[in-house]
Design a protein around this motif. Structure first.
Motif: not given
Length: 326
Positions: A17-22
């Motif tokens: 949610n914060k960085y768009g990283i899985e």
């Protein structure tokens, strides 16, 4: 991105949610041995295909034994461990962290298609250890931040984790430098980070153990000068880059300046003994013009040498080359 764990159940969603990283945590509840982590990684990779895998830290190389298919592999070293081993032994801290001899480290480097180095001295040394074509110079990038420069210095700051060289450096500074600074100037030393858990100097005049602070902007907004009196270790001192990116006058050692040598004594001050450190700090405290000049030079130095595009270009080129040859 895959991490071994353990970790809180919500960490993957927080990162997404914060960085768009899985982010995938292999085990949330407990520590596993390398075979169990490897089995979990293999199971994860069997359902997904990757052309390139980047392994972070040499001690994670065990995971290469569990790859279910051939792909290009890159090691993100952070430090040359054999160099760190020698540095720790030089200051009588041998055996404090896992150690490695240069020949063994070179053998592991050779398993990878590429190895990433975080500064120029490490890059040069790695090129003597393995084929130069394997080695990528990928420093840590920094973004520019602007803060008001106050007319008088009131706050000197040190920001660090509880990593042994950090603890050693600030203990040495407090024991050998701080009393002379605090007796001469009306300044305080604010110490931030988990390093505070290893210190016992809160009763010293003008020293404030601030502990962990999640907002780096707040720290740099309050600080007038940043110090990093580190005496040994390895890699690139990211806290120094952050200080310069925030436009703060910095005093560090020659070791602390590894990988950013071209800015010495123009962008930041180098001091390799106690008297020199006191003199460098005193000069900055007394000279507002020097602090203003350092702020301007620091931002220019970071923009030229440590932008994201500059730091990651060798990695991007290497990955693109892999794609073309498939």
């Amino acid at each position: 991105m895959v991490a071994t764990g353990p970790a809180h159940d919500s960490v993957e969603s927080l990162v997404r949610n914060k960085y768009g990283i899985e982010l995938v945590i292999l085990e949330h509840a407990r520590h596993l041995d390398s075979n169990d982590y490897g089995a979990k990684l293999k199971s994860l990779l069997e359902s997904r295909h990757f052309d390139v895998l980047i392994v972070e830290y040499i001690h994670s190389s065990y995971c290469l034994n569990f790859l279910p298919y051939d792909c290009h592999v890159i090691l993100d070293t952070h430090d040359i461990i054999s160099e760190r081993t020698a540095q720790f032994k030089k200051f009588n801290y041998g055996g404090s962290l896992y150690e490695m001899q240069e020949n063994d480290e070179a053998d592991i480097f050779n398993i990878y298609d590429h190895v990433m180095m975080i500064n120029q001295p490490d890059f040069d040394k790695a090129c003597l250890m393995v084929d130069r074509q394997k080695v990528l110079l990928c420093p840590h990038p920094s973004e520019i931040y602007c803060h008001e420069l106050r007319p008088e210095v009131r706050k000197i700051a040190f920001i660090a984790s509880c990593y042994l060289p950090n603890v050693d450096s600030i203990n040495h500074f407090v024991a050998h430098c701080w009393d002379k600074i605090s007796a001469k100037y009306d300044v305080e030393l604010d110490i931030y980070g988990t390093v505070c858990t290893e210190l016992n100097c809160s009763d010293k005049k003008g020293i404030n153990l601030k502990g962990f602070e999640s907002d780096l902007n707040k720290i740099y907004e309050e600080a007038d000068i940043i110090i990093n009196p580190v005496r040994f270790g390895a890699g690139l001192k990211i806290k120094n880059l952050e200080a310069l990116a925030h436009g703060k006058p910095l005093v560090t050692t020659r070791h602390g300046a590894r990988g950013m040598e071209t800015g010495a004594n123009g962008v930041y001050s180098i001091a390799d003994d106690d008297d020199a450190f006191i003199a460098a700090l005193s000069e900055l405290i007394q000279n507002r013009y020097l602090r203003e000049t350092r702020q301007q030079h620091a931002h220019g130095f970071i923009t030229k040498n440590f932008s994201s595009s500059e730091c990651f270009r060798p990695l991007y080129d290497a990955i693109t080359e892999f794609d073309i040859t498939q």
